[in-house]
Design a protein around this motif. Structure first.
Motif, short mmCIF file in Angstrom:
data_model
loop_
_atom_site.label_atom_id
_atom_site.label_comp_id
_atom_site.label_asym_id
_atom_site.label_seq_id
_atom_site.Cartn_x
_atom_site.Cartn_y
_atom_site.Cartn_z
N LYS A 87 0.82 -1.20 0.00
CA LYS A 87 0.00 0.00 0.00
C LYS A 87 0.86 1.26 0.00
CE LYS A 87 -4.11 -2.03 1.82
NZ LYS A 87 -5.36 -1.75 2.43
N GLU A 88 2.00 1.19 0.65
CA GLU A 88 2.90 2.34 0.66
C GLU A 88 3.40 2.63 -0.75
OE1 GLU A 88 5.01 5.51 2.47
OE2 GLU A 88 3.40 4.25 3.24
N ALA A 89 3.74 1.58 -1.49
CA ALA A 89 4.21 1.77 -2.87
C ALA A 89 3.11 2.39 -3.72
CB ALA A 89 4.65 0.44 -3.46
N ALA A 90 1.88 1.94 -3.53
CA ALA A 90 0.75 2.48 -4.30
C ALA A 90 0.57 3.97 -4.03
CB ALA A 90 -0.53 1.71 -3.99
N LYS A 91 0.81 4.38 -2.79
CA LYS A 91 0.70 5.80 -2.44
C LYS A 91 1.69 6.62 -3.25
CE LYS A 91 2.57 7.43 1.36
NZ LYS A 91 2.86 7.75 2.77
N TRP A 92 2.93 6.14 -3.33
CA TRP A 92 3.97 6.88 -4.05
C TRP A 92 3.77 6.80 -5.56
CZ3 TRP A 92 6.48 10.41 -1.58
CH2 TRP A 92 6.65 10.28 -0.21
N LEU A 93 3.29 5.66 -6.04
CA LEU A 93 2.99 5.54 -7.47
C LEU A 93 1.86 6.49 -7.87
CD1 LEU A 93 3.20 1.69 -8.07
CD2 LEU A 93 4.80 3.46 -8.85
N THR A 94 0.86 6.60 -7.00
CA THR A 94 -0.25 7.52 -7.27
C THR A 94 0.24 8.95 -7.33
OG1 THR A 94 -1.83 6.00 -6.21
CG2 THR A 94 -2.52 8.31 -6.44
N LEU A 95 1.10 9.31 -6.41
CA LEU A 95 1.68 10.66 -6.42
C LEU A 95 2.43 10.91 -7.72
CD1 LEU A 95 2.37 13.29 -4.86
CD2 LEU A 95 4.40 12.11 -4.03
N SER A 96 3.26 9.98 -8.12
CA SER A 96 4.03 10.10 -9.36
C SER A 96 3.10 10.16 -10.57
CB SER A 96 4.97 8.90 -9.47
OG SER A 96 5.62 8.89 -10.72
N ALA A 97 2.13 9.27 -10.62
CA ALA A 97 1.20 9.23 -11.76
C ALA A 97 0.40 10.52 -11.86
CB ALA A 97 0.27 8.02 -11.62
N ASN A 98 -0.07 11.00 -10.73
CA ASN A 98 -0.87 12.24 -10.74
C ASN A 98 -0.06 13.46 -11.16
OD1 ASN A 98 -3.52 11.45 -10.13
ND2 ASN A 98 -3.01 11.22 -7.97
N GLN A 99 1.25 13.37 -11.03
CA GLN A 99 2.11 14.47 -11.47
C GLN A 99 2.46 14.34 -12.95
OE1 GLN A 99 5.45 14.89 -8.82
NE2 GLN A 99 4.15 15.53 -7.12
N GLY A 100 2.02 13.25 -13.59
CA GLY A 100 2.23 13.09 -15.02
C GLY A 100 3.42 12.27 -15.42
N PHE A 101 4.07 11.62 -14.47
CA PHE A 101 5.22 10.79 -14.80
C PHE A 101 4.75 9.46 -15.38
CE2 PHE A 101 6.86 13.65 -11.53
CZ PHE A 101 7.95 14.17 -12.22
N VAL A 102 5.15 9.19 -16.62
CA VAL A 102 4.64 8.02 -17.33
C VAL A 102 5.02 6.71 -16.65
CG1 VAL A 102 6.53 7.78 -18.99
CG2 VAL A 102 4.22 7.10 -19.64
N ASP A 103 6.20 6.63 -16.05
CA ASP A 103 6.59 5.39 -15.37
C ASP A 103 5.67 5.12 -14.18
OD1 ASP A 103 8.62 4.78 -17.14
OD2 ASP A 103 10.15 5.79 -15.95
N GLY A 104 5.33 6.17 -13.44
CA GLY A 104 4.38 6.01 -12.33
C GLY A 104 3.02 5.60 -12.84
N GLN A 105 2.58 6.18 -13.94
CA GLN A 105 1.29 5.83 -14.52
C GLN A 105 1.27 4.37 -14.95
OE1 GLN A 105 0.96 8.80 -17.59
NE2 GLN A 105 0.00 10.27 -16.21
N PHE A 106 2.36 3.94 -15.59
CA PHE A 106 2.42 2.55 -16.05
C PHE A 106 2.41 1.57 -14.88
CE2 PHE A 106 4.84 -1.26 -17.18
CZ PHE A 106 4.02 -1.75 -18.17
N LEU A 107 3.22 1.83 -13.88
CA LEU A 107 3.27 0.92 -12.73
C LEU A 107 1.96 0.92 -11.96
CD1 LEU A 107 6.92 1.62 -11.58
CD2 LEU A 107 6.06 -0.45 -12.72
N LEU A 108 1.30 2.08 -11.90
CA LEU A 108 0.02 2.16 -11.19
C LEU A 108 -1.06 1.38 -11.95
CD1 LEU A 108 -1.19 3.32 -8.63
CD2 LEU A 108 -1.80 5.36 -9.94
N CYS A 109 -1.04 1.43 -13.27
CA CYS A 109 -2.07 0.68 -14.01
C CYS A 109 -1.87 -0.82 -13.80
CB CYS A 109 -2.11 1.06 -15.48
SG CYS A 109 -0.63 0.81 -16.43
N ILE A 110 -0.64 -1.27 -13.71
CA ILE A 110 -0.38 -2.69 -13.42
C ILE A 110 -0.92 -3.03 -12.03
CG2 ILE A 110 1.43 -4.41 -13.02
CD1 ILE A 110 1.11 -3.72 -15.97
N ALA A 111 -0.69 -2.15 -11.06
CA ALA A 111 -1.17 -2.38 -9.70
C ALA A 111 -2.69 -2.52 -9.67
CB ALA A 111 -0.71 -1.26 -8.77
#
Length: 93
Positions: A1-25
């Motif tokens: 859950k901690e990783a998902a929090k940071w991935l969400t932050l990254s994805a919401n800022q527009g970072f494509v790697d965060g978006q990709f990892l979050l969609c997998i999650a």
């Protein structure tokens, strides 16, 4: 859950790697509640922002696989989320 929090932050800022990892999650329910709608949203955004054609094609294939599991209503919801999305710069966890 901690990783998902940071991935969400990254994805919401527009970072494509965060978006990709979050969609997998969201696709797999790893650290978040499984959601094809949310997975499709992040797959769609990642595909639109991906610079590398080869990697974008991979994201599109994964996105389309999720789409096959969605109802028409879920697809409409996901497309609305994609169209309404805007990056949140300077967001904090």
């Amino acid at each position: 859950k901690e990783a998902a929090k940071w991935l969400t932050l990254s994805a919401n800022q527009g970072f494509v790697d965060g978006q990709f990892l979050l969609c997998i999650a969201y696709r797999d329910g790893q650290g978040v509640t499984k959601s094809n709608v949310t997975a499709y949203k992040w797959f769609g955004l990642a595909a639109m922002r991906e610079i590398s054609d080869r990697r974008a094609n991979g994201v599109i294939i994964l996105r389309d696989h999720v789409a096959k599991q969605m109802t028409e209503e879920e697809m409409r919801e996901a497309l609305t989320l994609i169209n309404e999305w805007e990056p949140i710069m300077g967001a904090k966890p």
